[in-house]
Scaffold this motif. Structure first.
Motif, PDB file in Angstrom:
ATOM      1  N   ASP A 109     -43.262 -12.175   9.205  1.00  0.00           N
ATOM      2  CA  ASP A 109     -42.948 -10.838   9.741  1.00  0.00           C
ATOM      3  C   ASP A 109     -41.483 -10.742  10.150  1.00  0.00           C
ATOM      4  N   ARG A 110     -40.963 -11.806  10.807  1.00  0.00           N
ATOM      5  CA  ARG A 110     -39.559 -11.815  11.198  1.00  0.00           C
ATOM      6  C   ARG A 110     -38.654 -11.705   9.978  1.00  0.00           C
ATOM      7  N   TYR A 111     -38.994 -12.456   8.936  1.00  0.00           N
ATOM      8  CA  TYR A 111     -38.191 -12.434   7.711  1.00  0.00           C
ATOM      9  C   TYR A 111     -38.221 -11.042   7.083  1.00  0.00           C
ATOM     10  N   SER A 112     -39.408 -10.465   6.951  1.00  0.00           N
ATOM     11  CA  SER A 112     -39.530  -9.124   6.372  1.00  0.00           C
ATOM     12  C   SER A 112     -38.751  -8.102   7.187  1.00  0.00           C
ATOM     13  N   ALA A 113     -38.833  -8.191   8.507  1.00  0.00           N
ATOM     14  CA  ALA A 113     -38.115  -7.254   9.373  1.00  0.00           C
ATOM     15  C   ALA A 113     -36.606  -7.421   9.219  1.00  0.00           C
ATOM     16  N   ALA A 114     -36.138  -8.665   9.124  1.00  0.00           N
ATOM     17  CA  ALA A 114     -34.695  -8.907   8.969  1.00  0.00           C
ATOM     18  C   ALA A 114     -34.197  -8.369   7.632  1.00  0.00           C
ATOM     19  N   VAL A 115     -34.994  -8.525   6.568  1.00  0.00           N
ATOM     20  CA  VAL A 115     -34.582  -8.021   5.249  1.00  0.00           C
ATOM     21  C   VAL A 115     -34.620  -6.492   5.232  1.00  0.00           C
ATOM     22  N   ARG A 116     -35.645  -5.885   5.818  1.00  0.00           N
ATOM     23  CA  ARG A 116     -35.695  -4.419   5.881  1.00  0.00           C
ATOM     24  C   ARG A 116     -34.498  -3.880   6.661  1.00  0.00           C
ATOM     25  N   ASN A 117     -34.154  -4.546   7.764  1.00  0.00           N
ATOM     26  CA  ASN A 117     -32.994  -4.141   8.546  1.00  0.00           C
ATOM     27  C   ASN A 117     -31.715  -4.285   7.711  1.00  0.00           C
ATOM     28  N   MET A 118     -31.596  -5.389   6.980  1.00  0.00           N
ATOM     29  CA  MET A 118     -30.439  -5.607   6.115  1.00  0.00           C
ATOM     30  C   MET A 118     -30.330  -4.489   5.081  1.00  0.00           C
ATOM     31  N   GLU A 119     -31.454  -4.118   4.474  1.00  0.00           N
ATOM     32  CA  GLU A 119     -31.450  -3.053   3.468  1.00  0.00           C
ATOM     33  C   GLU A 119     -31.044  -1.707   4.070  1.00  0.00           C
ATOM     34  N   GLN A 120     -31.449  -1.444   5.319  1.00  0.00           N
ATOM     35  CA  GLN A 120     -31.099  -0.184   5.972  1.00  0.00           C
ATOM     36  C   GLN A 120     -29.620  -0.142   6.355  1.00  0.00           C
ATOM     37  N   VAL A 121     -29.069  -1.271   6.761  1.00  0.00           N
ATOM     38  CA  VAL A 121     -27.671  -1.324   7.179  1.00  0.00           C
ATOM     39  C   VAL A 121     -26.732  -1.326   5.982  1.00  0.00           C
ATOM     40  N   VAL A 122     -27.064  -2.127   4.971  1.00  0.00           N
ATOM     41  CA  VAL A 122     -26.179  -2.269   3.812  1.00  0.00           C
ATOM     42  C   VAL A 122     -26.395  -1.073   2.885  1.00  0.00           C
ATOM     43  N   MET A 123     -25.561  -0.072   3.069  1.00  0.00           N
ATOM     44  CA  MET A 123     -25.683   1.156   2.275  1.00  0.00           C
ATOM     45  C   MET A 123     -24.994   1.032   0.920  1.00  0.00           C
ATOM     46  N   ILE A 124     -23.963   0.197   0.824  1.00  0.00           N
ATOM     47  CA  ILE A 124     -23.232   0.013  -0.430  1.00  0.00           C
ATOM     48  C   ILE A 124     -23.191  -1.484  -0.726  1.00  0.00           C
ATOM     49  N   PRO A 125     -24.229  -2.017  -1.368  1.00  0.00           N
ATOM     50  CA  PRO A 125     -24.295  -3.460  -1.623  1.00  0.00           C
ATOM     51  C   PRO A 125     -23.121  -4.006  -2.435  1.00  0.00           C
ATOM     52  N   SER A 126     -22.520  -3.183  -3.278  1.00  0.00           N
ATOM     53  CA  SER A 126     -21.412  -3.676  -4.101  1.00  0.00           C
ATOM     54  C   SER A 126     -20.218  -4.121  -3.252  1.00  0.00           C
ATOM     55  N   ASP A 130     -21.697 -15.527  -3.190  1.00  0.00           N
ATOM     56  CA  ASP A 130     -21.151 -14.433  -2.397  1.00  0.00           C
ATOM     57  C   ASP A 130     -22.277 -13.690  -1.684  1.00  0.00           C
ATOM     58  N   LEU A 131     -21.901 -12.772  -0.805  1.00  0.00           N
ATOM     59  CA  LEU A 131     -22.900 -12.053  -0.013  1.00  0.00           C
ATOM     60  C   LEU A 131     -23.801 -11.179  -0.870  1.00  0.00           C
ATOM     61  N   TYR A 132     -23.284 -10.663  -1.968  1.00  0.00           N
ATOM     62  CA  TYR A 132     -24.112  -9.853  -2.864  1.00  0.00           C
ATOM     63  C   TYR A 132     -25.234 -10.698  -3.460  1.00  0.00           C
ATOM     64  N   THR A 133     -24.927 -11.939  -3.816  1.00  0.00           N
ATOM     65  CA  THR A 133     -25.948 -12.848  -4.352  1.00  0.00           C
ATOM     66  C   THR A 133     -27.012 -13.111  -3.303  1.00  0.00           C
ATOM     67  N   TYR A 134     -26.583 -13.358  -2.049  1.00  0.00           N
ATOM     68  CA  TYR A 134     -27.553 -13.539  -0.962  1.00  0.00           C
ATOM     69  C   TYR A 134     -28.401 -12.283  -0.783  1.00  0.00           C
ATOM     70  N   PHE A 135     -27.752 -11.125  -0.792  1.00  0.00           N
ATOM     71  CA  PHE A 135     -28.453  -9.854  -0.600  1.00  0.00           C
ATOM     72  C   PHE A 135     -29.571  -9.680  -1.625  1.00  0.00           C
ATOM     73  N   THR A 136     -29.251  -9.868  -2.900  1.00  0.00           N
ATOM     74  CA  THR A 136     -30.271  -9.686  -3.945  1.00  0.00           C
ATOM     75  C   THR A 136     -31.353 -10.761  -3.872  1.00  0.00           C
ATOM     76  N   MET A 137     -30.969 -12.011  -3.575  1.00  0.00           N
ATOM     77  CA  MET A 137     -31.951 -13.093  -3.459  1.00  0.00           C
ATOM     78  C   MET A 137     -32.913 -12.816  -2.304  1.00  0.00           C
ATOM     79  N   LEU A 138     -32.375 -12.421  -1.155  1.00  0.00           N
ATOM     80  CA  LEU A 138     -33.214 -12.169   0.017  1.00  0.00           C
ATOM     81  C   LEU A 138     -34.197 -11.033  -0.238  1.00  0.00           C
ATOM     82  N   LYS A 139     -33.742  -9.973  -0.924  1.00  0.00           N
ATOM     83  CA  LYS A 139     -34.639  -8.858  -1.252  1.00  0.00           C
ATOM     84  C   LYS A 139     -35.738  -9.303  -2.214  1.00  0.00           C
TER      85      LYS A 139
END
Length: 150
Positions: free
Chosen positions: A18-35, A55-64
């Motif tokens: 649940d913590r992981y899912s919440a952190a990823v959902r929060n990340m998706e809401q904050v990161v409006m322009i992933p590029s 890079d952070l974009y790679t982390y972003f896509t992997m985490l999602k």
């Protein structure tokens, strides 16, 4: 920030998921322009950047991607193997040795299921905790980059 609505014991696997899912959902809401995350490195200990680190974009896509699998279940084994192989030709000799090793592991594993369960459970717990921290770091770094730091 997402708030946990379910209450489980602190070290329960469901709590960690649940913590992981919440952190990823929060990340998706904050990161409006992933590029914007492309070619931005996550600084390590004492602000140093590791050579060859993603890079952070790679982390972003992997985490999602991992979050989708955590919430909706794994792909069928055949689809997962095809995804991992990504079209590379397979070596029949290597597949035979892997199948033989898998059979040996299965026989040995049947004898000590409790120890095997504990090893995998603790590894999954550790990995999900680490991924949660990564999602929080990506979110924090994006907020710093865009001036959203509170």
């Amino acid at each position: 920030m997402q708030v946990l609505t379910k209450r489980y014991p602190k070290n329960c696997l469901l709590t960690v998921m649940d913590r992981y899912s919440a952190a990823v959902r929060n990340m998706e809401q904050v990161v409006m322009i992933p590029s914007l995350l492309r070619d931005v490195q996550l600084s390590g200990h004492r602000g140093s950047v590791r050579e060859g680190a993603p890079d952070l974009y790679t982390y972003f896509t992997m985490l999602k991607t991992i979050c989708v699998e955590v919430e909706h279940g794994l792909l069928p084994r055949e689809e997962w193997q095809a995804k991992v192989a990504s079209g590379e030709p397979s070596d029949p000799e290597n597949e035979a040795s892997e199948a033989e090793e898998a059979d040996e592991e299965r026989l040995a594993g049947e004898l000590d299921l409790e120890a095997q369960f504990y090893r995998h459970f603790s590894s999954l717990h550790h990995i999900l905790t680490h991924l949660t921290r990564k999602a929080q770091e990506v979110t924090r770094k994006y907020q710093e980059m865009t001036g959203q730091v509170l």
